[in-house]
Design an enzyme around this catalytic site. Sequence first.
Site, PDB file in Angstrom:
ATOM      1  N   LYS A  93       0.858  -1.187   0.000  1.00 29.55           N
ATOM      2  CA  LYS A  93       0.000   0.000   0.000  1.00 29.55           C
ATOM      3  C   LYS A  93       0.885   1.224   0.000  1.00 29.55           C
ATOM      4  CE  LYS A  93      -3.833   2.320   0.462  1.00 29.55           C
ATOM      5  NZ  LYS A  93      -3.464   3.023  -0.811  1.00 29.55           N
ATOM      6  N   GLN A 114       7.282   3.766   3.853  1.00 24.90           N
ATOM      7  CA  GLN A 114       5.860   3.393   3.897  1.00 24.90           C
ATOM      8  C   GLN A 114       5.639   2.112   4.716  1.00 24.90           C
ATOM      9  OE1 GLN A 114       3.965   5.608   1.644  1.00 24.90           O
ATOM     10  NE2 GLN A 114       2.247   5.067   2.929  1.00 24.90           N
ATOM     11  N   LYS A 117       5.411   3.369   8.343  1.00 22.78           N
ATOM     12  CA  LYS A 117       4.243   4.242   8.523  1.00 22.78           C
ATOM     13  C   LYS A 117       2.964   3.413   8.570  1.00 22.78           C
ATOM     14  CE  LYS A 117       4.142   7.540   5.530  1.00 22.78           C
ATOM     15  NZ  LYS A 117       3.859   8.545   4.465  1.00 22.78           N
ATOM     16  N   LYS A 129       5.240   1.753  -3.124  1.00 21.36           N
ATOM     17  CA  LYS A 129       5.213   3.122  -3.653  1.00 21.36           C
ATOM     18  C   LYS A 129       5.423   3.056  -5.151  1.00 21.36           C
ATOM     19  CE  LYS A 129       4.864   7.412  -2.243  1.00 21.36           C
ATOM     20  NZ  LYS A 129       4.166   7.923  -1.044  1.00 21.36           N
ATOM     21  N   GLY A 168      -2.627   8.452  -4.073  1.00 18.86           N
ATOM     22  CA  GLY A 168      -1.970   9.662  -4.571  1.00 18.86           C
ATOM     23  C   GLY A 168      -0.709  10.019  -3.802  1.00 18.86           C
ATOM     24  N   ASP A 169       0.022  10.970  -4.330  1.00 18.92           N
ATOM     25  CA  ASP A 169       1.196  11.577  -3.683  1.00 18.92           C
ATOM     26  C   ASP A 169       1.439  12.855  -4.493  1.00 18.92           C
ATOM     27  OD1 ASP A 169       3.434  10.739  -1.569  1.00 18.92           O
ATOM     28  OD2 ASP A 169       4.479  11.699  -3.213  1.00 18.92           O
ATOM     29  N   THR A 212      -4.433  13.680   5.433  1.00 19.71           N
ATOM     30  CA  THR A 212      -3.015  13.780   5.804  1.00 19.71           C
ATOM     31  C   THR A 212      -2.773  15.064   6.599  1.00 19.71           C
ATOM     32  OG1 THR A 212      -2.529  12.637   3.744  1.00 19.71           O
ATOM     33  CG2 THR A 212      -0.661  13.524   4.960  1.00 19.71           C
ATOM     34  N   ASN A 244      -1.960  19.159  -1.458  1.00 11.69           N
ATOM     35  CA  ASN A 244      -2.988  18.473  -0.668  1.00 11.69           C
ATOM     36  C   ASN A 244      -2.668  18.487   0.830  1.00 11.69           C
ATOM     37  OD1 ASN A 244      -3.601  15.485   0.585  1.00 11.69           O
ATOM     38  ND2 ASN A 244      -5.337  16.348  -0.511  1.00 11.69           N
TER      39      ASN A 244
HETATM   40  P1  NDP Z   1       0.909  17.947  -3.980  1.00 13.65           P
HETATM   41  O1  NDP Z   1       1.364  17.632  -5.353  1.00 13.65           O
HETATM   42  O2  NDP Z   1      -0.544  18.126  -3.722  1.00 13.65           O
HETATM   43  O3  NDP Z   1       1.638  19.253  -3.432  1.00 13.65           O
HETATM   44  C1  NDP Z   1       3.030  19.338  -3.368  1.00 13.65           C
HETATM   45  C2  NDP Z   1       3.389  20.736  -2.912  1.00 13.65           C
HETATM   46  O4  NDP Z   1       4.792  20.794  -2.643  1.00 13.65           O
HETATM   47  C3  NDP Z   1       3.092  21.794  -3.949  1.00 13.65           C
HETATM   48  O5  NDP Z   1       2.814  23.008  -3.311  1.00 13.65           O
HETATM   49  C4  NDP Z   1       4.417  21.839  -4.721  1.00 13.65           C
HETATM   50  O6  NDP Z   1       4.608  23.090  -5.383  1.00 13.65           O
HETATM   51  C5  NDP Z   1       5.413  21.665  -3.600  1.00 13.65           C
HETATM   52  N1  NDP Z   1       6.635  21.000  -4.086  1.00 13.65           N
HETATM   53  C6  NDP Z   1       6.724  19.776  -4.665  1.00 13.65           C
HETATM   54  N2  NDP Z   1       7.981  19.500  -5.013  1.00 13.65           N
HETATM   55  C7  NDP Z   1       8.688  20.564  -4.650  1.00 13.65           C
HETATM   56  C8  NDP Z   1      10.073  20.878  -4.737  1.00 13.65           C
HETATM   57  N3  NDP Z   1      10.955  20.023  -5.291  1.00 13.65           N
HETATM   58  N4  NDP Z   1      10.466  22.075  -4.231  1.00 13.65           N
HETATM   59  C9  NDP Z   1       9.573  22.936  -3.672  1.00 13.65           C
HETATM   60  N5  NDP Z   1       8.254  22.684  -3.572  1.00 13.65           N
HETATM   61  C10 NDP Z   1       7.833  21.520  -4.042  1.00 13.65           C
HETATM   62  O7  NDP Z   1       1.495  16.776  -3.054  1.00 13.65           O
HETATM   63  P2  NDP Z   1       1.045  16.336  -1.585  1.00 13.65           P
HETATM   64  O8  NDP Z   1       0.572  17.492  -0.810  1.00 13.65           O
HETATM   65  O9  NDP Z   1       0.191  15.147  -1.735  1.00 13.65           O
HETATM   66  O10 NDP Z   1       2.447  15.820  -1.001  1.00 13.65           O
HETATM   67  C11 NDP Z   1       3.332  16.650  -0.284  1.00 13.65           C
HETATM   68  C12 NDP Z   1       4.253  15.802   0.567  1.00 13.65           C
HETATM   69  O11 NDP Z   1       3.468  15.041   1.493  1.00 13.65           O
HETATM   70  C13 NDP Z   1       5.091  14.772  -0.188  1.00 13.65           C
HETATM   71  O12 NDP Z   1       6.318  14.598   0.482  1.00 13.65           O
HETATM   72  C14 NDP Z   1       4.267  13.494  -0.055  1.00 13.65           C
HETATM   73  O13 NDP Z   1       5.071  12.342  -0.190  1.00 13.65           O
HETATM   74  C15 NDP Z   1       3.756  13.647   1.367  1.00 13.65           C
HETATM   75  N6  NDP Z   1       2.570  12.876   1.730  1.00 13.65           N
HETATM   76  C16 NDP Z   1       1.422  12.942   1.007  1.00 13.65           C
HETATM   77  C17 NDP Z   1       0.306  12.235   1.408  1.00 13.65           C
HETATM   78  C18 NDP Z   1      -0.996  12.339   0.688  1.00 13.65           C
HETATM   79  O14 NDP Z   1      -1.975  11.729   1.160  1.00 13.65           O
HETATM   80  N7  NDP Z   1      -1.124  13.079  -0.401  1.00 13.65           N
HETATM   81  C19 NDP Z   1       0.340  11.362   2.588  1.00 13.65           C
HETATM   82  C20 NDP Z   1       1.579  11.425   3.332  1.00 13.65           C
HETATM   83  C21 NDP Z   1       2.637  12.149   2.889  1.00 13.65           C
HETATM   84  P3  NDP Z   1       3.946  23.357  -6.848  1.00 13.65           P
HETATM   85  O15 NDP Z   1       2.497  23.638  -6.594  1.00 13.65           O
HETATM   86  O16 NDP Z   1       4.691  24.531  -7.360  1.00 13.65           O
HETATM   87  O17 NDP Z   1       4.175  22.113  -7.636  1.00 13.65           O
HETATM   88  O1  2IT Z   2       3.099   8.957   1.626  1.00  9.50           O
HETATM   89  C1  2IT Z   2       1.942   8.532   1.836  1.00  9.50           C
HETATM   90  O2  2IT Z   2       1.631   7.984   2.896  1.00  9.50           O
HETATM   91  C2  2IT Z   2       0.942   8.716   0.786  1.00  9.50           C
HETATM   92  N1  2IT Z   2       1.253   9.324  -0.243  1.00  9.50           N
HETATM   93  C3  2IT Z   2      -0.430   8.151   0.945  1.00  9.50           C
HETATM   94  C4  2IT Z   2      -0.440   6.681   0.614  1.00  9.50           C
HETATM   95  C5  2IT Z   2      -1.796   6.030   0.588  1.00  9.50           C
HETATM   96  O3  2IT Z   2      -1.819   4.861   0.206  1.00  9.50           O
HETATM   97  O4  2IT Z   2      -2.812   6.649   0.934  1.00  9.50           O
END
Ligand code: NDP
Ligand code: 2IT
Length: 449
Positions: A93, A114, A117, A129, A168-169, A212, A244
């Site tokens: 997952k 992961q 977590k 992943k 998603g991620d 998240t 997100n």
């Molecule tokens: P999104 O794509 O929704 O948002 C990512 C954000 O981070 C955007 O604002 C983006 O800017 C910015 N960003 C991405 N890469 C860079 C970079 N190299 N330098 C500067 N800014 C950057 O992703 P998420 O919010 O889903 O994910 C964010 C983090 O959280 C990641 O590390 C992900 O692995 C982690 N995560 C996500 C989960 C989920 O459920 N979605 C769960 C647990 C962890 P821009 O808009 O300009 O692209």
């Molecule tokens: O990093 C993470 O935990 C995620 N991007 C969410 C993974 C998931 O299966 O919901």
Amino acid sequence: MQIKNPYLQSVYETVVNRNPGEKEFHQAVGEVLESFEPVVEKRPDIVGAGVIERLVEPERFIQFRVAWVDDAGRVQVNRGYRVQFNSAIGPYKGGIRFHPTVNASVIKFLGFEQIFKNALTGLPMGGGKGGADFDPKGKSEGEIMRFCQAYMTELYRHIGADTDVPAGDIGVGAREIGYMFGQYKRIANEFTGVLTGKGISYGGSLARTEATGFGLCYFTQEMLASMKNDSFIDKTVIISGSGNVALYACKKATELGGRVVAMSDSTGCVYDKNGINFEVMRQVKEVERARISEYAKRVPGAEYVPNSRAVWEYKCDIALPCATQNEIDAEIATTLVKNGVMAVCEGANMPCTIEAVEIFQKNGVLFGPAKAANAGGVATSGLEMTQNSMRMFWSFGEVDTKLKDIMVNIYHTVENAAKEYGREGNLVAGANIAAFLKVADAMKWQGVY
Ligand code: NDP
Ligand code: 2IT
């Protein structure tokens, strides 16, 4: 990296030699192995079963070509991945990331994290992943759809509701999950919970979008209460990113009484001393997919700085990095400490370098590691899987209440493990140890594989 225990150091060296140049993967493995020192002493049975050597080698690593046709009729080629890291406690997952920086190292580090977590959530999920080096920026709706379909055309044969369940991620949200789900369903001729983060009308869970960011704040709140008898009330908060995780962390931190004064994206950051207006930020970043500079144009008094790192230069009590890996290095950590930060909780995966974490810990800053603090997303994915299996649908309140319980429970599991293994207050060690013991026992009892 040098680990004191010679056995753990030898496992680390094997990983470095087997995966040359994969620095993010080495970093994630090194940090985890380092905290196993007290476990190795107390649990010779786990060492004897070769669990640690097996844990650092993915069960399966899939790399594939993703070819698709852009709007100009040209053929484009990207590289797709899925790592199926560990299935000891449940089906693989984990999310899928679409970003130009995706490579084998990034996918392996994320898949490795992961495992731990998912174990901390208390739900039956193994670690996996996936992703691709595809850049969604500047692509049309049609191009995004065709890319997602092309990616799933290969991925579908490797996944399944009881085998591997992606989500998603970065760069993958409800829109991309929808296109991938549609393609899976057409090829497999099956309507199953093979992906999470789906739209509500076709099997998604309420509160998964928020999970998240909300979970991160529930964890932070419990950490503040337990360690400092404190809360978000009247605290100044900085959140990096505006995707997100960052958006819904902003919403919940504000609801819990904090004032979020700065956020960022990959092009810059905004400072709003009155507190970020969540609805305006959501409109700009989630609905319009525009640059964060738009926020400053729409909200009087807000300033824009064309530099993402500058988000950490403002003063704050609580820092929630929610963008990407290694965004907080030693220099930024030092600035945060100088500015009086009291707590740092990781919303992104591995956003703080090992040196940055050391700086926080040495200076008495409360530190919540990603694999515990951001587990609310995958936990709610687990709740989505449960609802899909039961063919049931829970209300927002039901899911949110379960999420809150899970985050509070993770906090105390981690805090207790740290104490039991002689690392009181060190939540990095506590998270790694608590998660490891669960996975290690399952691996030991399932025999060598
Ligand atoms: P999104 O794509 O929704 O948002 C990512 C954000 O981070 C955007 O604002 C983006 O800017 C910015 N960003 C991405 N890469 C860079 C970079 N190299 N330098 C500067 N800014 C950057 O992703 P998420 O919010 O889903 O994910 C964010 C983090 O959280 C990641 O590390 C992900 O692995 C982690 N995560 C996500 C989960 C989920 O459920 N979605 C769960 C647990 C962890 P821009 O808009 O300009 O692209
Ligand atoms: O990093 C993470 O935990 C995620 N991007 C969410 C993974 C998931 O299966 O919901």
